[in-house]
Scaffold this motif. Structure first.
Motif, PDB file in Angstrom:
ATOM      1  N   SER A   1       6.622   2.043   5.055  1.00 31.75           N
ATOM      2  CA  SER A   1       5.325   1.675   4.491  1.00 31.75           C
ATOM      3  C   SER A   1       4.218   2.674   4.845  1.00 31.75           C
ATOM      4  O   SER A   1       3.389   3.003   4.003  1.00 31.75           O
ATOM      5  CB  SER A   1       4.939   0.261   4.929  1.00 31.75           C
ATOM      6  OG  SER A   1       4.852   0.198   6.333  1.00 31.75           O
ATOM      7  N   GLU A   2       4.213   3.182   6.086  1.00 32.07           N
ATOM      8  CA  GLU A   2       3.152   4.126   6.460  1.00 32.07           C
ATOM      9  C   GLU A   2       3.262   5.422   5.647  1.00 32.07           C
ATOM     10  O   GLU A   2       2.256   5.988   5.229  1.00 32.07           O
ATOM     11  CB  GLU A   2       3.204   4.469   7.956  1.00 32.07           C
ATOM     12  CG  GLU A   2       2.817   3.339   8.881  1.00 32.07           C
ATOM     13  CD  GLU A   2       4.007   2.492   9.294  1.00 32.07           C
ATOM     14  OE1 GLU A   2       5.145   2.805   8.880  1.00 32.07           O
ATOM     15  OE2 GLU A   2       3.797   1.501  10.027  1.00 32.07           O
TER      16      GLU A   2
ATOM     17  N   ARG B   1       4.679   5.744   2.678  1.00 29.46           N
ATOM     18  CA  ARG B   1       4.352   5.418   1.284  1.00 29.46           C
ATOM     19  C   ARG B   1       2.844   5.461   1.097  1.00 29.46           C
ATOM     20  O   ARG B   1       2.326   6.056   0.162  1.00 29.46           O
ATOM     21  CB  ARG B   1       4.913   4.019   0.979  1.00 29.46           C
ATOM     22  CG  ARG B   1       4.757   3.571  -0.444  1.00 29.46           C
ATOM     23  CD  ARG B   1       5.506   2.262  -0.648  1.00 29.46           C
ATOM     24  NE  ARG B   1       4.972   1.189   0.182  1.00 29.46           N
ATOM     25  CZ  ARG B   1       5.722   0.334   0.890  1.00 29.46           C
ATOM     26  NH1 ARG B   1       7.027   0.408   0.859  1.00 29.46           N
ATOM     27  NH2 ARG B   1       5.158  -0.607   1.621  1.00 29.46           N
ATOM     28  N   ARG B   2       2.143   4.841   2.028  1.00 28.02           N
ATOM     29  CA  ARG B   2       0.686   4.827   1.958  1.00 28.02           C
ATOM     30  C   ARG B   2       0.109   6.240   2.099  1.00 28.02           C
ATOM     31  O   ARG B   2      -0.797   6.642   1.375  1.00 28.02           O
ATOM     32  CB  ARG B   2       0.130   3.927   3.082  1.00 28.02           C
ATOM     33  CG  ARG B   2      -1.375   3.942   3.140  1.00 28.02           C
ATOM     34  CD  ARG B   2      -1.899   3.115   4.299  1.00 28.02           C
ATOM     35  NE  ARG B   2      -3.354   3.193   4.320  1.00 28.02           N
ATOM     36  CZ  ARG B   2      -4.157   2.184   4.579  1.00 28.02           C
ATOM     37  NH1 ARG B   2      -3.665   1.004   4.840  1.00 28.02           N
ATOM     38  NH2 ARG B   2      -5.456   2.342   4.577  1.00 28.02           N
TER      39      ARG B   2
ATOM     40  N   THR C   1      10.618   4.909   1.714  1.00 26.88           N
ATOM     41  CA  THR C   1      10.650   3.448   1.848  1.00 26.88           C
ATOM     42  C   THR C   1       9.785   2.948   3.009  1.00 26.88           C
ATOM     43  O   THR C   1       9.426   1.776   3.047  1.00 26.88           O
ATOM     44  CB  THR C   1      12.100   2.969   2.067  1.00 26.88           C
ATOM     45  OG1 THR C   1      12.664   3.696   3.173  1.00 26.88           O
ATOM     46  CG2 THR C   1      12.952   3.215   0.832  1.00 26.88           C
TER      47      THR C   1
ATOM     48  N   ASP D   1      14.537   4.343   8.240  1.00 24.30           N
ATOM     49  CA  ASP D   1      13.858   3.160   7.695  1.00 24.30           C
ATOM     50  C   ASP D   1      14.772   2.289   6.838  1.00 24.30           C
ATOM     51  O   ASP D   1      14.771   1.067   6.963  1.00 24.30           O
ATOM     52  CB  ASP D   1      12.651   3.592   6.856  1.00 24.30           C
ATOM     53  CG  ASP D   1      11.881   2.395   6.344  1.00 24.30           C
ATOM     54  OD1 ASP D   1      11.167   1.769   7.159  1.00 24.30           O
ATOM     55  OD2 ASP D   1      12.012   2.051   5.162  1.00 24.30           O
TER      56      ASP D   1
ATOM     57  N   THR E   1      -1.470   0.600  -0.580  1.00 28.20           N
ATOM     58  CA  THR E   1      -1.440  -0.143   0.682  1.00 28.20           C
ATOM     59  C   THR E   1      -0.599  -1.420   0.609  1.00 28.20           C
ATOM     60  O   THR E   1      -0.528  -2.174   1.575  1.00 28.20           O
ATOM     61  CB  THR E   1      -2.868  -0.530   1.141  1.00 28.20           C
ATOM     62  OG1 THR E   1      -3.427  -1.408   0.157  1.00 28.20           O
ATOM     63  CG2 THR E   1      -3.763   0.681   1.303  1.00 28.20           C
TER      64      THR E   1
ATOM     65  N   SER F   1       2.625  -4.038   0.492  1.00 28.43           N
ATOM     66  CA  SER F   1       3.664  -4.109   1.514  1.00 28.43           C
ATOM     67  C   SER F   1       5.074  -3.934   0.954  1.00 28.43           C
ATOM     68  O   SER F   1       6.046  -4.021   1.696  1.00 28.43           O
ATOM     69  CB  SER F   1       3.561  -5.448   2.257  1.00 28.43           C
ATOM     70  OG  SER F   1       3.745  -6.503   1.342  1.00 28.43           O
ATOM     71  N   SER F   2       5.206  -3.687  -0.346  1.00 28.98           N
ATOM     72  CA  SER F   2       6.543  -3.528  -0.903  1.00 28.98           C
ATOM     73  C   SER F   2       6.537  -2.491  -2.016  1.00 28.98           C
ATOM     74  O   SER F   2       5.610  -2.441  -2.830  1.00 28.98           O
ATOM     75  CB  SER F   2       7.035  -4.880  -1.434  1.00 28.98           C
ATOM     76  OG  SER F   2       8.276  -4.742  -2.066  1.00 28.98           O
TER      77      SER F   2
ATOM     78  N   THR G   1       7.458  -0.825  -7.970  1.00 33.36           N
ATOM     79  CA  THR G   1       7.020  -2.022  -7.247  1.00 33.36           C
ATOM     80  C   THR G   1       6.950  -3.208  -8.207  1.00 33.36           C
ATOM     81  O   THR G   1       7.003  -3.048  -9.417  1.00 33.36           O
ATOM     82  CB  THR G   1       5.678  -1.775  -6.517  1.00 33.36           C
ATOM     83  OG1 THR G   1       5.416  -2.876  -5.637  1.00 33.36           O
ATOM     84  CG2 THR G   1       4.519  -1.637  -7.488  1.00 33.36           C
TER      85      THR G   1
END
Ligand code: ZN
Ligand code: ZN
Length: 376
Positions: free
Chosen positions: A28-29, A31-32, A26, A106, A38, A40-41, A55
Motif C-alpha cells: 500500500s505505501e 502504491r500510494r 501491491t 508483500d 490512498t 486500501s485496496s 481497483t
C-alpha cells in the motif's frame, strides 16, 4: 512531470536494470508513493508505456480524483472474481506481454500462485513472474521537501500529545489507561491514528523492548518506557521517552545514564556520508563499554516515512550510505530481565551538513520527580 510520475520514472529505470518489462505494485505505501492513490485496496501496474490501477467500485471516484494520470481499470468482484484475472484480461486487451516483477515481500504465496495461474498459464500475457525486493523502498529512503514537512508535522503532533497526556501519569494509573490517554491526545492533536501500537512498559515489563501494554498499575521509583507515534497525512512519526515518578534507585539511574549517553553519541555522530553501521557502532560502543552490550538487543535506528519502519537501517550490518533527506530514528536501549529497561528515541532529518532533530519533547532528568518537570 508530476511528483508521482518522476518517482515512477525512477522505479522504471531500476526495473529495466533488472531486465524486467513490468512491475506489479501491491504494497500500500508503494502504491500510494507511485500513484497518489490512498485507498486500501488495488494493484498498480507499471511498464515503460503504461501505468494502471486495478481497483474495485469502492475506490473508482477516489482514484479518478487522486491519480488522474493513471489509467483506471475497473474491477468488479462479482464478474472478475480476482484482481489478477481482471489484470490479465486488461493486459491481453492492450496486447502487453513481458516479464513481470512483483513485490515478493508483500504478495502472499496464495495470491502469487493465483496471479501466476491467471497471468501466466494458458497463454496469459505474462511470460514469467520474478520477485523484486526493495525496488521502490530504496527510492522512498530519500524524502522530498514536502515529505520532510509531513514527517515534521507527525513529530510535532506526537510532541503535543505527549505534553497533553503527561498530567495523567500518576501513581496507580495502569499502562493501558495511560496508553488510552496518550492515543486520545494523539487524535485530538491531529493524528489520523497512532503510527503503530503504542508501548507503555513499566517496571519489569520494560525488559521487553516491544512490550505493548498491560493492566499493571504504575508505581513510583520504576522506569516506564513509552514508545509511540502519530500518523499525519499518511506519514509517520516515532518517539520514545523513558519516564518515572519519584526517585529511581542506583541500578535504574545507571541504566538511564548509559542509554542517554549512547543516545547523545548517536545524535552527535549522525550525518550524511557515514554508513548506517558506523552510527550504530558509535552508540553501541557506549553501551558495550558500560558492560550492558548484550542488553542492547536491537539496531540503533530505522527510517521513517509512509511506513514507520523503513530504510535506511542503522544496524551493525548496514552498509547504506546516509544522505541528506533521509528521516531516521536514533534509539538505543538497555533491557534487563527481571529488572526493567530504558529506551530513548528521537526522529531526525539528515541535512546537507548534519542532522536536525524533529522530536522536541524534553527528557526527564535524574532528580526530577515527574516528567512534566522537564518542560519547565
Ligand atoms: Zn519507537
Ligand atoms: Zn523506532
Amino acid at each position: 512531470m508530476t511528483l508521482t510520475a518522476t518517482r515512477r520514472a525512477q522505479a522504471l529505470e531500476r526495473l529495466e536494470n533488472l531486465g524486467l518489462d513490468g512491475l506489479l505494485i501491491t504494497a500500500s505505501e508503494n502504491r500510494r508513493y507511485l500513484s497518489g492513490f490512498t485507498g486500501s485496496s488495488g494493484w498498480l501496474f507499471l511498464s515503460r508505456d503504461r501505468v494502471a490501477l486495478v481497483t474495485d467500485g469502492r475506490y473508482w471516484a477516489q482514484a479518478e480524483s487522486q491519480c488522474p494520470d493513471v489509467e483506471l481499470v475497473h474491477f468488479r468482484s462479482n464478474e472478475d472474481l480476482r484482481l489478477s484475472r481482471r489484470l490479465a484480461a486488461w493486459l491481453a486487451e492492450k496486447g502487453w506481454s513481458g516479464t513481470l516483477g512483483f513485490e515478493g515481500e508483500d504478495l502472499t504465496v496464495a495470491a502469487f500462485r493465483q496471479a501466476q495461474e491467471d497471468l501466466q498459464e494458458a497463454q496469459g500475457p505474462v511470460k514469467a513472474m520474478e520477485p523484486v525486493s526493495g525496488l521502490v523502498e530504496l527510492i522512498r529512503q530519500i524524502k522530498s521537501p514536502d515529505e520532510i514537512e509531513a514527517v515534521r508535522r507527525a513529530a510535532w503532533v506526537a510532541d503535543e500529545a505527549w505534553k497533553a497526556a503527561l498530567p495523567t501519569f500518576q501513581e496507580g494509573v495502569t499502562e493501558a489507561d495511560f496508553c488510552a490517554e496518550l492515543e486520545y491526545r494523539l487524535a485530538r492533536c491531529g493524528a489520523r491514528k497512532p503510527s503503530f501500537d503504542t508501548i507503555v512498559a513499566s517496571g519489569p515489563n520494560g525488559a521487553y523492548p516491544h512490550a505493548g501494554v498491560t493492566d499493571r498499575p504504575i508505581q513510583p521509583g520504576e522506569l516506564v518506557t513509552v514508545d509511540f507515534g502519530a500518523l499525519v497525512d499518511g506519514y509517520c512519526s516515532d518517539i520514545t521517552r523513558t519516564i518515572w515518578l519519584g526517585h529511581l534507585d542506583e541500578r535504574s539511574l545507571e541504566i538511564l545514564e548509559v542509554v542517554r549517553r549512547a543516545h547523545r553519541a548517536g545524535m552527535e555522530t549522525i550525518r550524511p556520508g557515514l554508513r548506517g553501521c558506523e552510527v550504530d557502532q558509535v552508540a553501541r560502543e557506549v553501551i558495550v563499554r558500560a558492560g550492558f552490550g548484550p542488553a542492547f538487543s536491537h539496531s540503533l535506528g530505522h527510517g521513517v516515512g509512509l511506513a514507520v519502519h523503513e530504510g535506511p537501517g542503522l544496524r551493525p550490518e548496514s552498509k547504506t550510505l546516509l544522505e541528506a533527506g533521509m528521516t531516521v530514528t536514533v534509539e538505543p536501549g538497555i533491557y534487563v530481565p527481571g529488572v526493567g529497561g530504558c529506551r530513548v528515541e528521537d526522529l531526525v532529518v539528515l541535512t546537507e551538513t548534519g542532522a536536525e532533530s524533529l522530536s522536541r519533547s524534553p527528557y526527564q532528568e535524574p532528580g526530577q520527580v515527574h516528567p512534566l518537570e522537564a518542560w519547565t
